[in-house]
Scaffold this active site. Structure first.
Site: not given
Ligand code: ADP
Ligand code: 3PG
Ligand code: MG
Length: 395
Positions: A353, A37, A199
């Site tokens: 992410g 970043r 989720k």
């Molecule tokens: P991103 O950060 O790429 O947007 P998310 O934050 O939505 O993705 O989801 C990531 C999380 O989802 C990971 O920590 C992973 O362990 C969890 N995950 C994926 N599949 C499953 C599952 N079947 N049961 C529980 N958690 C899961």
């Molecule tokens: C992020 O890492 O998604 C951004 O910097 C926003 O952070 P926040 O989810 O704590 O608002």
């Molecule tokens: Mg995530």
């Protein structure tokens, strides 16, 4: 486009106040674990100081909750920024007040000053008008290059820019808006979205919007189990959000012009007797999840079907892992899909992410056309929602 671009602003001799997203991951000893970043903001930063302007930079780091937390000081970021650029970088351990006033007045053209963590002040998140007014005093021109924070309506992203007539989007923000915007406008077809993660609540709006734009949505991760249940399949102890069953049923019925269902679900999955401290795991067909067992990844057959769909795509958007990939035993589905995406000839865009971490761990990030610096912000945009920080740049 209702906003100006940094390139079109006459900044020479001015003082520019720029919001950046230096919310970088820190490791246990407080060092920066990934400086992507910071590096991503360098083109705007160097353009500004290189044009004979002085620059005041502001960002948040983590979620200190409106009070000072020394472990989340911006000083470590100032240090890293100093290593990454040849221009002089100064730091001040406050965002408003006399000390900042003095540092800002002393700032010469070609120099930059990084303020302390904005979220040490409660007025940042609440978009307090007085806090925003005080921040706005630090520049004659406002630039936003913080794509990752563009979905947040905070003092530095929405309150402060209201005080400026000269304002615009930095190079990173401009690029993110252009790439993600083009996915919704004129994607090369077939357009395949690959969605996973835990989720469904956080992604249902995204699915509802994307299903009108894409040719296929591949669904993995825990989200798949709510769709399984909606389709009448047994899901054992897998994560299911009952609230979305009706919506999922509706989505599952949506078909393309040739009558094919737009949503593709896994046909098999890896299940474990429990998630923490499991003693057994195995692959079963989608309809055969044993009672009390938990779905933790997609199976090999699903990876093959998904990879086939991915290999024929013209555009791919990926967000969210296919399983609990942090655990080696449950990472094969995410790896298989990541490999297929990296190997395809499509235009490939990945939301921030965990999907990005998975690609980086596999050394596949290089083969992706665009990796967004914003997780939440990229999803908000693809949901079809307005980004408040971008709206605040309009004249
Ligand atoms: P991103 O950060 O790429 O947007 P998310 O934050 O939505 O993705 O989801 C990531 C999380 O989802 C990971 O920590 C992973 O362990 C969890 N995950 C994926 N599949 C499953 C599952 N079947 N049961 C529980 N958690 C899961
Ligand atoms: C992020 O890492 O998604 C951004 O910097 C926003 O952070 P926040 O989810 O704590 O608002
Ligand atoms: Mg995530």
């Amino acid at each position: 486009m209702a906003w100006k671009r940094l390139k079109d602003l006459d900044i020479s001799g001015s003082r520019v106040l720029m919001r950046v997203d230096f919310n970088v991951p820190l490791n246990y000893s407080g060092e920066i674990a990934d400086d992507t970043r910071i590096r991503s903001a360098l083109p705007s930063i160097e353009h500004i100081v290189g044009s004979g302007a002085s620059l005041v930079l502001m960002s948040h780091l983590g979620r200190p909750g409106g009070k000072k937390d020394p472990s989340l000081s911006m000083e470590v970021v100032a240090h890293k920024l100093g290593e990454l650029t040849d221009y002089p970088v100064k730091f001040v351990d406050a965002c408003v007040g006399e000390k900042v006033q003095k540092e800002v007045s002393d700032l010469k053209p070609g120099e930059m000053l990084l303020l302390e963590n904005l979220r040490f002040y409660p007025g940042e998140k609440s978009n307090n008008p007085e806090f925003a007014t005080r921040l706005a005093e630090w520049g004659d021109i406002y630039v936003n290059d913080a794509f990752g924070t563009a979905h947040r309506a905070h003092a530095s992203t929405v309150g402060a820019p209201l005080h400026f007539s000269k304002k615009g989007a930095g190079f990173l923000l401009e690029k993110e808006l252009s790439v993600l915007g083009s996915l919704l406008k004129d994607p090369e077809r077939p357009f395949v979205a690959v969605l996973g993660g835990v989720k469904i609540s956080g992604k249902i709006k995204l699915i509802e919007n994307l299903i009108n734009v894409v040719d296929r949505i591949i669904i993995g991760g825990a989200m798949a189990f709510t769709f399984f249940r909606a389709a009448g399949l047994e899901t054992g102890n897998s994560i299911v959000d009952e609230q979305y069953l009706r919506m999922c049923r509706k989505l599952l019925d949506i078909r393309d012009s040739s009558g094919e269902k737009k949503i593709i679900l896994p046909v098999d999955c890896v299940v474990a007797d429990q998630v923490e401290g499991y003693s057994e795991f195995r692959t079963v067909s989608a309809g055969d999840i044993p009672e009390e067992w938990v779905g933790v990844d997609i199976g090999e057959k699903s990876v093959r079907i998904f990879a086939d769909e991915i290999s024929g795509a013209g555009t791919i958007f990926w967000n969210g892992p296919m399983g609990i990939f942090e655990n080696e035993d449950f990472a094969e589905g995410t790896r298989g899909v990541a490999r297929a995406i990296a190997g395809s000839d499509a235009r490939k865009v990945v939301g921030g992410g965990d999907s990005v971490s998975a690609l980086q761990a596999m050394h596949l990030a290089e083969s992706i056309d665009h990796i967004s610096t914003g997780g939440g912000a990229s999803l908000t945009m693809l949901e079809g929602s307005v980004l408040p920080a971008v709206e605040a740049l309009s004249e």
